[in-house]
Design an enzyme around this catalytic site. Structure first.
Site, PDB file in Angstrom:
ATOM      1  CB  THR A   1      -0.979  -0.026   1.198  1.00 36.70           C
ATOM      2  OG1 THR A   1      -1.669  -1.266   1.204  1.00 36.70           O
ATOM      3  CG2 THR A   1      -1.976   1.109   1.142  1.00 36.70           C
TER       4      THR A   1
ATOM      5  CB  THR B   1      -3.739  -0.633  -1.454  1.00 38.56           C
ATOM      6  OG1 THR B   1      -3.081  -1.858  -1.132  1.00 38.56           O
ATOM      7  CG2 THR B   1      -5.230  -0.874  -1.569  1.00 38.56           C
ATOM      8  CB  VAL B   2      -1.966  -3.574  -5.856  1.00 36.98           C
ATOM      9  CG1 VAL B   2      -2.128  -2.572  -6.983  1.00 36.98           C
ATOM     10  CG2 VAL B   2      -0.529  -3.604  -5.326  1.00 36.98           C
TER      11      VAL B   2
ATOM     12  CG  ASP C   1      -8.130  -6.543   2.043  1.00 36.30           C
ATOM     13  OD1 ASP C   1      -7.337  -7.294   2.617  1.00 36.30           O
ATOM     14  OD2 ASP C   1      -7.884  -5.341   1.811  1.00 36.30           O
TER      15      ASP C   1
ATOM     16  CB  SER D   1      -6.830  -1.493   7.760  1.00 31.58           C
ATOM     17  OG  SER D   1      -7.333  -2.694   8.286  1.00 31.58           O
TER      18      SER D   1
ATOM     19  N   GLY E   1       0.403  -0.359   5.638  1.00 28.25           N
ATOM     20  CA  GLY E   1       0.752  -1.253   6.743  1.00 28.25           C
ATOM     21  C   GLY E   1      -0.268  -2.328   7.023  1.00 28.25           C
ATOM     22  N   GLY E   2      -1.228  -2.556   6.113  1.00 31.23           N
ATOM     23  CA  GLY E   2      -2.202  -3.615   6.339  1.00 31.23           C
ATOM     24  C   GLY E   2      -2.993  -3.381   7.606  1.00 31.23           C
TER      25      GLY E   2
END
Length: 598
Positions: free
Chosen positions: A399, A417-418, A441, A471, A490-491
């Site tokens: 991201t 993001t991807v 996700d 997120s 950072g997920g």
């Protein structure tokens, strides 16, 4: 474009009232008294009150994860563009030079402040599940989750949203045509850029998956090897795709020959996209979430982001404590318990608001937070297993985020993001970009964690046309003395990275100190505090463990925080860019006297 709800109309002013004559005479006496008092005021007061805080910074600043992207945005500002035009340039350039993190084959969230209207808007450019998607599409014959298919290959790809977002910004908020805002990225794609250490680290981690797709291998693995750092990279196909968008807008991407090429490539690789999927994609404008904490207004992301709701829950819980004055261990304990409860609620309740009636009002209510707070022991950890919730991987720095503030006071916070590094590792030949793996996700199966260890339930189940929960938490922080734009990749750790940064800004830290500060994190499951080295003193770790917490201190780091902060009184403009990838990100401002951190 869809709008989630109409704007609120302004309230009419009350009708004028007749003033009684006696009241008028009284007003005259008051005026005479005030005149006498003014004549008695000391001479020092005659100079008038202190200068009010400026309404706009008067200069511009950008903080992004790559110097090429920041430079592209500054170039567009110099050509007369505003923050929204600069955002197009930064976004398109990041997709080129940071393909492991974002790009035209992915999506994102864009938080905007339009200065002339005083209006905040959240642009949801999140990817959508294909219309042929099914609830159990990633379960095997035994009903178990097949994680590989939700991560690698064509089936993992949702319908991208970023190209639509770029046109939306230009059409509704920018000053320049797309051809000018995309020009720096087009030029760089043809002239070339140098392969960097972050590119190399992420590509090595995904080399096997990329090597399995001819389109991706041709683009990123010349001669079958990871390019050496410093290798000149070019991408003619990416330049042509951007030129198509500049010439025809989003329609050139989502309809016609290009869309047919995308669909044919995805289906040939085993995917389920259709031309209808692309033709029906739209960005959605939603009302941002607004929170208040310690005298600051926090404007942040609503669902399908879980970030804003989680921030509200955590900050509302913390508002019942004088946590800023507590010793490190006690402060970390309260933060951890608030994080634990917010992430539990994320798993239970949140999903695409166009499909799920999430109880956002309840979850963001101070009364609800008070109930959660009552269950927190001041000296003991609450095991996650004792919280009613979902039955039951380390995050990678994928991201990307950038923050922009222009001279007029327009603000842009974009997280794009991807999903996992290099997305689903698939490039449709001739397009120049990777596709995402955002289908991971979704909650593939209740209680089964995704690639970031996050669990989910039916609210985030796969459904045709649905947007997966995210997120990503682009955020504005506004106070009487300070305005800041911030966000991070950072997920699962995005939310807590933004939380700790916001708290640091409230504590008076400058933008670069906030970007560099070590972080810690708890996400309900797995039940442990994860801490970067230096985030918690050794004595605090021991105290937390004595309270019953499991603390994992690691030399690994996460996030890539990008901050722009403006001091309304002094006029100082700061940029903070995360130093965890040295020499990659860049913050820059348009005036020499502004604080510039690189």
């Amino acid at each position: 474009m869809h709008r989630a709800r109409p704007g609120l109309a302004g309230k009419p002013r009350a009708a004028a009232r007749q003033v009684p004559r006696t009241a008028a005479r009284g007003g005259c006496r008051v005026k005479r008294l005030l005149l006498i008092l003014l004549l008695l005021v000391p001479a020092a007061w005659a100079e008038g009150p202190a200068r009010p805080a400026a309404a706009a910074p008067g200069r511009s600043a950008i903080a992004s994860a790559n110097a090429h992207a920041t430079d592209a945005g500054m170039e567009v500002l110099a050509r007369g563009g505003n923050a929204f035009d600069a955002a197009i340039a930064v976004s398109a350039t990041l997709g080129l030079v940071e393909p492991e993190s974002s790009g035209l084959g992915g999506g994102g969230f864009l938080l905007l402040h339009v200065a002339k209207d005083g209006r905040d808007v959240f642009v949801d450019a999140r990817e959508r599940a294909p219309l042929a998607a099914t609830r159990d599409m990633f379960l095997d014959g035994n009903g178990e989750a097949d994680r590989r298919r939700s991560v690698d290959g064509a089936l993992a790809a949702a319908i991208p949203g970023l190209p639509a977002a770029l046109e939306h910004l230009a059409r509704h908020y920018g000053r320049l045509p797309l051809s000018q805002s995309l020009a720096p990225a087009i030029r760089l794609a043809r002239e070339g850029w140098r392969f960097g250490p972050k590119n190399a680290a992420m590509l090595a981690w995904r080399k096997e998956a990329l090597a399995g797709d001819p389109g991706a291998a041709a683009l990123f693995l010349p001669d079958g090897r990871v390019p050496e750092v410093g290798t000149l990279m070019r991408n003619e196909d990416y330049a042509r795709t951007l030129e198509l968008i500049a010439r025809e807008g989003a329609a050139g991407f989502y309809r016609g020959p290009f869309a047919r090429r995308l669909v044919a490539g995805v289906r040939k690789a085993g995917g389920i996209w259709s031309e209808r999927d692309l033709a029906e994609y739209r960005v959605v404008e939603r009302e941002p979430l607004r929170l208040h904490h310690r005298g600051y207004e926090i404007v942040t992301a609503p669902p399908p982001s879980s970030g804003g709701v989680a921030l509200a829950t955590i900050l509302n819980i913390l508002s019942g404590y004088d946590y800023a004055a507590l010793p490190p261990a006690e402060r970390a304990h309260l933060l951890t318990e608030a994080m634990r409860r917010a992430y539990r609620d994320r798993a239970l309740y949140l999903g695409d608001p166009d499909f799920v009636q999430a109880p956002v009002a309840m979850l963001t209510s101070p009364d609800y937070a008070a109930g959660l707070r009552a269950g927190i022991h001041p000296r003991r950890a609450t095991p996650s297993a004792l919280l009613p919730g979902v039955d039951a991987a380390p995050a990678r720095p994928d991201t990307s985020h950038f923050s922009i503030m222009d001279a007029e006071g327009n603000l842009v916070a974009v997280t794009q993001t991807v999903n996992l590094p290099f997305g689903n590792a698939l490039v449709v030949p001739g397009t120049g970009f990777l596709l995402n793996n955002e289908m991971d996700d979704f909650s593939v199966k209740p209680g089964v964690p995704n690639a970031f260890g996050l669990v989910g339930d039916d609210a985030n189940a796969i459904a045709p046309g649905k947007r997966p929960l995210s997120s990503m938490t682009p955020t504005f922080l506004r106070g009487d003395d300070r305005v800041a734009v911030l966000g991070s990749p950072g997920g699962s750790r995005i939310i807590t990275t933004v939380l700790l940064a916001a708290l640091g800004l409230m504590d008076g830290q400058d933008a670069q100190a906030v970007a560099a500060a070590p972080r810690f994190h708890h996400q309900y499951l797995p039940d442990r505090i994860q801490a970067e080295s230096g985030a918690l003193p050794a004595e605090a770790v021991a105290a937390l463990e004595a309270m019953g917490h499991t603390v994992e201190v690691t030399d690994r780091s996460w996030g890539n925080l990008q901050v722009v902060a403006w001091d309304r009184g002094s006029g100082e403009l700061q940029t903070g860019t995360d130093p965890r990838w040295q020499g990659v990100g860049k913050g820059a401002a348009t005036a020499e006297e502004a604080s510039i951190y690189r």
